[in-house]
Design a protein around this motif. Structure first.
Motif, PDB file in Angstrom:
ATOM      1  N   GLY A 103       0.487  16.498   7.529  1.00 27.40           N
ATOM      2  CA  GLY A 103       0.254  15.569   8.629  1.00 27.40           C
ATOM      3  C   GLY A 103      -1.072  14.851   8.607  1.00 27.40           C
ATOM      4  N   VAL A 104      -1.820  14.975   7.502  1.00 26.63           N
ATOM      5  CA  VAL A 104      -3.145  14.353   7.411  1.00 26.63           C
ATOM      6  C   VAL A 104      -3.148  13.331   6.265  1.00 26.63           C
ATOM      7  N   LEU A 105      -3.728  12.152   6.519  1.00 24.53           N
ATOM      8  CA  LEU A 105      -3.835  11.131   5.473  1.00 24.53           C
ATOM      9  C   LEU A 105      -4.790  11.621   4.385  1.00 24.53           C
ATOM     10  N   LYS A 106      -4.275  11.712   3.154  1.00 25.65           N
ATOM     11  CA  LYS A 106      -5.078  12.189   2.032  1.00 25.65           C
ATOM     12  C   LYS A 106      -5.602  11.056   1.165  1.00 25.65           C
ATOM     13  N   ASN A 107      -4.752  10.085   0.879  1.00 28.75           N
ATOM     14  CA  ASN A 107      -5.262   8.925   0.143  1.00 28.75           C
ATOM     15  C   ASN A 107      -4.382   7.704   0.347  1.00 28.75           C
ATOM     16  N   ALA A 108      -4.938   6.557  -0.009  1.00 30.09           N
ATOM     17  CA  ALA A 108      -4.235   5.276   0.101  1.00 30.09           C
ATOM     18  C   ALA A 108      -4.477   4.518  -1.192  1.00 30.09           C
TER      19      ALA A 108
ATOM     20  N   GLY B  24      -2.450   2.338  -9.195  1.00 30.71           N
ATOM     21  CA  GLY B  24      -3.169   1.375  -8.368  1.00 30.71           C
ATOM     22  C   GLY B  24      -4.569   1.861  -8.079  1.00 30.71           C
ATOM     23  N   ASP B  25      -5.274   1.183  -7.191  1.00 33.82           N
ATOM     24  CA  ASP B  25      -6.659   1.526  -6.862  1.00 33.82           C
ATOM     25  C   ASP B  25      -6.720   2.335  -5.572  1.00 33.82           C
ATOM     26  N   ASP B  26      -7.552   3.369  -5.588  1.00 34.89           N
ATOM     27  CA  ASP B  26      -7.759   4.202  -4.404  1.00 34.89           C
ATOM     28  C   ASP B  26      -8.653   3.453  -3.424  1.00 34.89           C
ATOM     29  N   VAL B  27      -8.076   3.058  -2.282  1.00 36.71           N
ATOM     30  CA  VAL B  27      -8.823   2.290  -1.264  1.00 36.71           C
ATOM     31  C   VAL B  27      -8.824   3.049   0.067  1.00 36.71           C
ATOM     32  N   THR B  28      -8.849   4.379  -0.023  1.00 36.37           N
ATOM     33  CA  THR B  28      -8.704   5.230   1.166  1.00 36.37           C
ATOM     34  C   THR B  28      -9.747   4.919   2.236  1.00 36.37           C
ATOM     35  N   HIS B  29     -11.020   4.787   1.839  1.00 27.82           N
ATOM     36  CA  HIS B  29     -12.081   4.537   2.833  1.00 27.82           C
ATOM     37  C   HIS B  29     -11.816   3.251   3.612  1.00 27.82           C
ATOM     38  N   ASN B  30     -11.359   2.227   2.922  1.00 30.29           N
ATOM     39  CA  ASN B  30     -11.082   0.958   3.596  1.00 30.29           C
ATOM     40  C   ASN B  30      -9.854   1.047   4.492  1.00 30.29           C
TER      41      ASN B  30
ATOM     42  N   ILE C  32       0.851  -1.200   0.000  1.00 29.32           N
ATOM     43  CA  ILE C  32       0.000   0.000   0.000  1.00 29.32           C
ATOM     44  C   ILE C  32       0.884   1.247   0.000  1.00 29.32           C
ATOM     45  N   SER C  33       0.404   2.309  -0.612  1.00 29.56           N
ATOM     46  CA  SER C  33       1.096   3.603  -0.595  1.00 29.56           C
ATOM     47  C   SER C  33       0.166   4.625   0.040  1.00 29.56           C
ATOM     48  N   LEU C  34       0.619   5.251   1.125  1.00 28.06           N
ATOM     49  CA  LEU C  34      -0.173   6.249   1.843  1.00 28.06           C
ATOM     50  C   LEU C  34       0.398   7.633   1.569  1.00 28.06           C
ATOM     51  N   PHE C  35      -0.466   8.595   1.242  1.00 30.24           N
ATOM     52  CA  PHE C  35      -0.011   9.967   0.983  1.00 30.24           C
ATOM     53  C   PHE C  35      -0.494  10.883   2.104  1.00 30.24           C
ATOM     54  N   TYR C  36       0.454  11.618   2.691  1.00 30.11           N
ATOM     55  CA  TYR C  36       0.138  12.563   3.763  1.00 30.11           C
ATOM     56  C   TYR C  36       0.498  13.982   3.335  1.00 30.11           C
ATOM     57  N   GLU C  37      -0.395  14.914   3.658  1.00 30.13           N
ATOM     58  CA  GLU C  37      -0.135  16.333   3.399  1.00 30.13           C
ATOM     59  C   GLU C  37      -0.468  17.112   4.661  1.00 30.13           C
TER      60      GLU C  37
END
Length: 665
Positions: free
Chosen positions: A125-130, A139-145, A118-123
């Motif tokens: 200090g806040v998680l923006k997407n996964a 890849g597929d955006d699975v942020t909610h999960n 998984i790749s997590l993006f923070y901006e």
């Protein structure tokens, strides 16, 4: 205290308790008290939606429904790792490293977790997407999960970079996996096969509330971004822990490959004591500067290596040998086995590769064979238990005809495999070529999968990939399981694929030996399909890194009338058959014929941008200096031995500014 302040206080308190429990494995509050505080927060948020925060701890319980997961490109590619299985291979890797970089090399050893990347993006200090790894490029955006996994921080602590990506592995600990299976068996459902597949499948569940019920964990191991202010991999791991990430404590800094091997040997014996599955050790060069110097191959970083533990092996009975036909006509023999449990999965089939492999191991039907599944995803047969062979056993007679169309098989000189040459009449070849054409790394046609391709071919609606662009909604609606919306998605996906750039279209055509990297080189050099079709074999061979085998294959492909007709149809339908004007505007032949080595740290542009500028202007970037190197682009802190070698060979040395001036001229 105002309502807003109370909500903020509860969020901060719950975030700290989450961190204590799921990252530090400690607890300062009972489960009951935690649940009461969470319910209080949920009630306040429901009454006061004006204070909504997408990263509130209350979002951990899920509830969002995702029908289609959006495809997102990775800003920094997610590479796969090269594998090593012996001390000798590890030492060879170290020698290659020392040829490229100067100075002492240290290594970080980390356990290789068996899960889903998984790749997590923070901006700020806040998680923006996964985003899932996908094919490494997107890849597929699975942020909610992902937000339901409590060991992943939604907000960071401490002194973190403004923007960065952090990569890790979603895993399912063994205790949680066992509990999940016990619950499934109790309600009469089939148990899950293994923790890895279950973790991976969890990320694509449509209901995030279901994901929240699964005891998933996330172990983080790598940072990506620009100007992160971090000098070593070990420092990155330590800082990530302070920011709130779960970074396993088993990671250690080592000064030599001997120390690395001690670490490998220890964990090979003790891995079964861990609460999760691991199948090896990842060894990384510690210095980020040295990592940048080493760079990447087309598939993997040169600065990292996965040392795989010895493969698991079991014996079972080989019932029957069957034969599969690939899209190129290549025949692959397959062993159909008595089902056996191996490395967490039930194995029923194993590849036998080719006739030579069968003869070498003397593999026969009804034999008891040894099956292995180590670094290989597909199990393989590594030997035969001759003590159990029947006296009337007969050697395997390899197939002489195609199992699908009955065409006589051919094995060309120097080839390991047999081939069916009935290219346009053999069903698996027809379906396989179209499936390759629509695949993610090629045309990436949304709404069209492998099974639908087979349905389209079997229904007589298409005979080749060019026919896809003539399909109409009314043609496909009668197909099995094809609803109105599915039909719309398929037609829209086909139309959208006309925007796919030329290099990916070239890869999609399925020319033998023309993979992604070769397709990019050919597209960049010839600029259009017409120029490539007219190129001589000599012109192709003279192109850097294009050998005789590839050149012959390209020429042979375009000598087939049906292939040329398909290319013409694709052009007429508006598929990209040349490099776009926008891309052409950024490319020149200014540096053509020149080889560059980039070394050191740069102020104005990143190493990746430097490399891109060289390649966009026709130059080649190498990792080490040789007599063929024309220029060394030297930044700060460049290794003295690299500089000395350049001076000895008479290589021109450019500073960052001198290189930029060269391009400007």
């Amino acid at each position: 205290m105002s309502i807003e302040e109370k909500i903020k206080e509860l969020r901060e308190e719950l975030q700290q308790h989450n961190y204590n429990y799921y990252v530090l494995d400690t607890s300062e509050i009972s489960d009951y008290d935690f649940d009461m505080k969470l319910k209080e927060l949920q009630a306040l948020e429901a009454k006061h939606p004006e204070f909504d925060d997408e990263n509130s701890p209350s979002k951990r319980v899920g509830g969002e429904i995702t029908k289609n997961f959006k495809t997102v490109p990775h800003e920094f590619r997610m590479y796969s790792l090269s594998n090593s299985y012996s001390k000798e291979e590890l030492e060879e890797w170290e020698k290659r490293i020392q040829k490229i970089v100067d100075g002492k090399v240290e290594y970080v050893c980390e356990l290789k977790y068996d899960g889903a990347s998984i790749s997590l993006f923070y901006e700020n200090g806040v998680l923006k997407n996964a985003v899932t790894r996908g094919d490494g490029f997107q890849g597929d955006d699975v942020t909610h999960n992902i937000k339901t996994i409590r060991s992943i921080p939604l907000k960071l602590k401490g002194d973190f970079p403004e923007k960065f990506y952090i990569r890790g592995e979603i895993i399912l600990p063994l205790e949680g996996f066992t509990q999940m299976n016990a619950e499934r068996v109790e309600i009469g459902e089939e148990p899950y096969a293994n923790p890895r597949n279950t973790a991976s499948g969890s990320l694509k569940l449509q209901d995030s509330a279901e994901v929240a019920k699964r005891p998933l964990e996330c172990f983080l191991y790598n940072l990506a971004g620009n100007h992160l202010g971090i000098e070593t991999q070990f420092e990155a791991l330590q800082k990530a822990r302070k920011w709130g990430f779960k970074v396993p404590a088993e990671s250690e800094l080592k000064k030599s490959t001997d120390e690395v091997l001690d670490y490998v040997n220890y964990w090979d014996k003790h891995r079964h004591d861990l609460p999760y599955e691991t199948d090896g050790v990842v060894v990384k060069v510690n210095s980020i500067r040295q990592q940048e110097e080493l760079g990447h191959t087309a598939k993997s970083p040169r600065w990292a290596m996965a040392y795989k533990f010895k493969a698991e092996q079991e014996s079972t009975v080989l019932h029957k040998i069957t034969y599969q036909v690939g899209r190129t006509g290549a025949i692959t023999p397959v062993a159909n086995l008595e089902p056996v449990q191996l490395a967490g999965t039930v194995v029923k089939r194993a590849s036998l590769h080719n006739a030579d492999q069968i003869a070498k191991l003397d593999i026969r039907e009804k034999d008891t064979v040894f099956v292995e599944k180590g670094g290989e995803i597909i199990p393989k047969i590594v030997g035969v238990d001759f003590t159990k062979r029947a006296q009337d056993s007969q050697p395997t007679a390899y197939a002489t005809e195609c199992p699908e169309c009955g065409t006589q098989l051919v094995r060309k000189e120097g080839e390991a495999q047999h081939y069916c040459l009935n290219t346009n009449g053999c069903p698996p070849q027809i379906v396989g070529r179209i499936q390759h054409f629509i695949s993610r790394k090629a045309m990436d046609i949304e709404g069209l999968g492998g099974e639908t391709v087979a349905l389209l071919v079997n229904a007589g609606l298409i005979e080749n990939y060019a026919d896809l662009y003539q399909l109409k909604k009314e043609d496909i609606l009668p197909l099995e399981r094809m609803a109105e919306k599915s039909a719309d998605n398929l037609i829209n996906g086909i139309q959208k694929s006309k925007e796919i750039p030329f290099e990916r279209v070239l890869f999609a055509l399925g020319i033998r030996y023309v993979g992604e990297t070769v397709a990019k080189k050919l597209a960049k050099h010839f600029k259009s399909i017409d120029a490539l079709m007219q190129a001589s074999e000599e012109e192709l061979v003279n192109l850097d890194e294009i050998g005789e085998r590839i050149a012959w294959s390209v020429k042979e492909f375009f000598q087939v009338e049906a292939n040329c007709e398909n290319v013409q149809k694709l052009k007429e339908q508006g598929v990209q058959m040349e490099i776009s004007a926008e891309k052409m505007a950024n490319q020149t032949d200014l540096l053509s014929g020149n080889s560059f080595v980039i070394s050191g740290v740069f102020e104005k542009i990143s190493r990746n941008d430097l490399k891109k500028m060289i390649e966009d202007n026709g130059g080649k970037v190498s990792s080490s200096i040789s007599s063929k190197t024309n220029y060394l682009v030297a930044g700060e802190n460049m290794g003295p031995s690299k500089l000395a070698k350049a001076e000895k060979l008479g290589t021109s040395i450019l500073s960052e500014d001198e290189f930029l001036e060269m391009l400007a001229k």
